[in-house]
Design an enzyme around this catalytic site. Structure first.
Site, mmCIF file in Angstrom:
data_model
loop_
_atom_site.group_PDB
_atom_site.id
_atom_site.type_symbol
_atom_site.label_atom_id
_atom_site.label_comp_id
_atom_site.label_asym_id
_atom_site.label_seq_id
_atom_site.Cartn_x
_atom_site.Cartn_y
_atom_site.Cartn_z
ATOM 1 N N LYS A 29 0.800 -1.184 -0.024
ATOM 2 C CA LYS A 29 0.087 -0.014 0.028
ATOM 3 C C LYS A 29 0.889 1.377 -0.127
ATOM 4 C CE LYS A 29 -3.914 1.914 2.623
ATOM 5 N NZ LYS A 29 -4.613 1.535 4.033
ATOM 6 N N SER B 166 -9.554 1.333 3.312
ATOM 7 C CA SER B 166 -8.902 2.210 2.230
ATOM 8 C C SER B 166 -7.576 1.477 1.563
ATOM 9 C CB SER B 166 -8.190 3.226 2.974
ATOM 10 O OG SER B 166 -7.362 2.743 3.911
ATOM 11 N N SER C 148 -9.560 -1.067 7.538
ATOM 12 C CA SER C 148 -8.861 -0.917 6.127
ATOM 13 C C SER C 148 -8.296 -1.921 5.455
ATOM 14 C CB SER C 148 -8.150 0.541 6.047
ATOM 15 O OG SER C 148 -8.980 1.607 5.823
HETATM 16 N N1 GLN Z 1 -12.963 3.794 6.848
HETATM 17 C C1 GLN Z 1 -12.570 4.129 7.883
HETATM 18 C C2 GLN Z 1 -12.038 5.698 7.684
HETATM 19 O O1 GLN Z 1 -12.353 6.128 6.863
HETATM 20 C C3 GLN Z 1 -11.102 3.309 8.371
HETATM 21 C C4 GLN Z 1 -10.154 3.651 7.639
HETATM 22 C C5 GLN Z 1 -8.749 2.797 7.880
HETATM 23 O O2 GLN Z 1 -9.040 1.711 8.614
HETATM 24 N N2 GLN Z 1 -7.876 3.530 7.468
HETATM 25 O O3 GLN Z 1 -11.398 6.266 8.698
#
Ligand code: GLN
Length: 496
Positions: free
Chosen positions: A89, A164, A188
């Site tokens: 990532k 994400s 994420s």
């Molecule tokens: N979807 C969650 C957010 O927008 C978690 C994102 C993540 O785990 N980086 O904060």
């Protein structure tokens, strides 16, 4: 089958799991170079459609693969992932390789050092194929908030891969990498794992070093693997886990040989099923698949009992104060001075800061910065941030009470199957996708998502295992037993 660029893209090497690939390296049936070339060919043919990668590090990958060839040829591999083509990532710093975090503000940022996770992967011989797409600064659940482009779900190209870490998940799901690394602050890794039918593991907070991970919410962020099966997750976790003096929050706790744990039976394992994770409005297909999975675990000798985690309802609200508060502070460093983009013309320093940030950050990131700044501001700090921290303690206590009775908690990973691109324009609708993953981050616990079936429309469904702190071994063991006992692993998306 033929791909878009006229290359043959269906290849037993790209269809293999990491551990199967390594068996081929060991027996001499394949080499890391052949596997790496097969992946690079498939990326050339299919990634213009899937769009998992922001950067492909072709030359570097081929050089690393040829060094791995030599080690396997002379019988001196570095370990169980030596030569495995791996995607990372774009939130982890890679020395000399652009690290964008999915943001315009870091579009040209080339880190001068490697994250500890990158160092450990390379020290174990992993071949890094490139950097994957993500929601900007890891804020999102669909990868549509990338500043560059959206990634597609390999099971249905009109749908999101989750986020994400959507690029990493789609890369593994579409056989564009043998394994990948993601990060998980509120879901994420696990949510895109569920959406792409891959295994996503968020380790315990402190299990994996955050050194060189671009910070979103530092008290929640954790790095972990996305893989084709549970055995691969065990191999990758073992490589990246462990104490790091460069990260003061990394824990000095021994790292077990996870792969060796997998064969232990799960008879007698006590499973808890939290009633708050089966809510009104969730997709009935998801609920059915998860309940059937619990029956499979019982047939394997586990016992299941209902339990309650009463604070679950407040976890999302607490997260959307704590995570933005930490983000507003962490993202203050992008001011156009030390690194990242800077606007060309500004009349003074303050004007430069404000124009750089206005142009560099996307709408969701700005929303979080404003939310977080507000929650921390004088007069509101006690009412919002401090209260959210108290809720966080209650969430943790709920889990502690549960783990005095059960060994592992089983729940859906997400309330829904993958949604369409553009479907969730309302931020709150997007946030609600993480109701089952966020409490786990607030409590700092490990969580794993594994494929547990498909909807009628052939979209994958994720089963979540939640464990005690530092007990990733039990999650892997239970998920592996489940995976072995069910046919889901054999299905693959029809991409070519
Ligand atoms: N979807 C969650 C957010 O927008 C978690 C994102 C993540 O785990 N980086 O904060």
């Amino acid at each position: 089958m033929r791909g878009g660029a006229g290359l043959s893209v269906s290849n037993p090497l790209t269809e293999s799991t990491a551990h199967e690939l390594v068996e081929k390296f060991r027996s001499g049936a394949a080499t890391p170079s052949a596997a790496t070339r097969a992946y690079l060919d498939r990326i050339t043919a299919l990634d213009p459609t899937v769009r998992a990668y922001i950067t492909v590090t072709r030359e570097r990958a081929l050089a690393a693969a040829s060094a791995a060839d030599e080690r396997w040829r002379t019988g001196r591999p570095k370990g169980p992932i030596d030569g495995v083509p791996t995607a990372v990532k774009d939130v982890l710093c890679t020395k000399g390789v652009r690290t964008t975090c999915g943001s315009k503000i870091l579009e040209r940022f080339v880190p001068p050092y490697d994250a500890t996770v990158i160092e450990r992967l390379e020290a174990a011989g992993a071949v890094i194929l490139g950097k994957t797409n993500m929601d900007e600064f890891a804020m999102g659940s669909s990868t549509e908030h990338s500043a560059f482009f959206a990634t597609r779900n390999p099971w249905d190209l009109s749908r999101v891969p989750g986020g994400s870490s959507g690029g990493s998940a789609a890369a593994v799901g579409a056989d564009l990498a043998a394994a990948a690394i993601g990060s998980d602050t509120g879901g994420s890794i696990r949510q895109p794992g569920a959406f792409t039918g891959t295994v996503g593991l968020k380790p315990t907070y402190g299990r994996v070093s955050r050194y060189g991970l671009v910070a979103f919410a530092s008290s929640l962020d954790q790095v972990g693997p996305l893989t084709k099966d549970v055995a691969d997750a065990a191999l990758v976790l073992r490589v990246i886990a462990g104490h790091d003096p460069l990260d003061s929050t990394s824990a000095d706790v021994p790292v077990p040989d996870y792969a060796a744990e997998l064969s232990r039976p799960i008879a007698g394992l006590r499973i808890g099923v939290p009633k708050e994770y089966f809510v009104e409005g969730m997709d009935p297909e998801v609920e059915r698949a998860v309940r059937e999975a619990i029956e499979v675990l019982q047939r394997l000798g586990a016992t299941a009992e209902p339990l309650s985690l009463p604070t679950t309802d407040f976890a999302l609200a607490a997260y959307y104060l704590i995570a933005p508060a930490e983000a507003s502070s962490n993202l203050a460093r992008y001011d156009g001075v030390k690194y990242g983009s800077r606007v060309a013309s500004a009349k003074d320093l303050i004007d430069m800061y404000s124009k750089t940030r206005a142009q560099g950050f996307g709408a969701e990131v700005k929303r979080r910065i404003m939310l977080g700044t507000y929650a921390l501001s004088a007069g509101y700090h006690e009412a919002y941030y401090a209260k959210a921290q108290k809720v966080r303690t209650l969430v943790r206590r709920d889990f502690e009470a549960a783990f005095s009775r059960v060994d592992v908690i089983v729940a859906p990973t997400t309330p829904n199957v993958p949604f369409k691109l553009g479907e969730k324009e309302d931020p709150l609708a997007m946030y609600l996708n993480d109701i089952f993953t966020i409490p786990v981050n607030l409590a700092g616990l490990p969580g794993l998502s594994v494929r547990c079936g498909f909807s009628l429309a052939s979209l994958p469904i994720g089963l979540q295992f939640i464990g005690r702190p530092f007990d990733e071994a039990t999650l892997l063991r239970a998920a592996s037993a489940y995976e072995q006992a069910t046919p889901w692993r054999d299905r693959r998306p029809s991409l070519g």
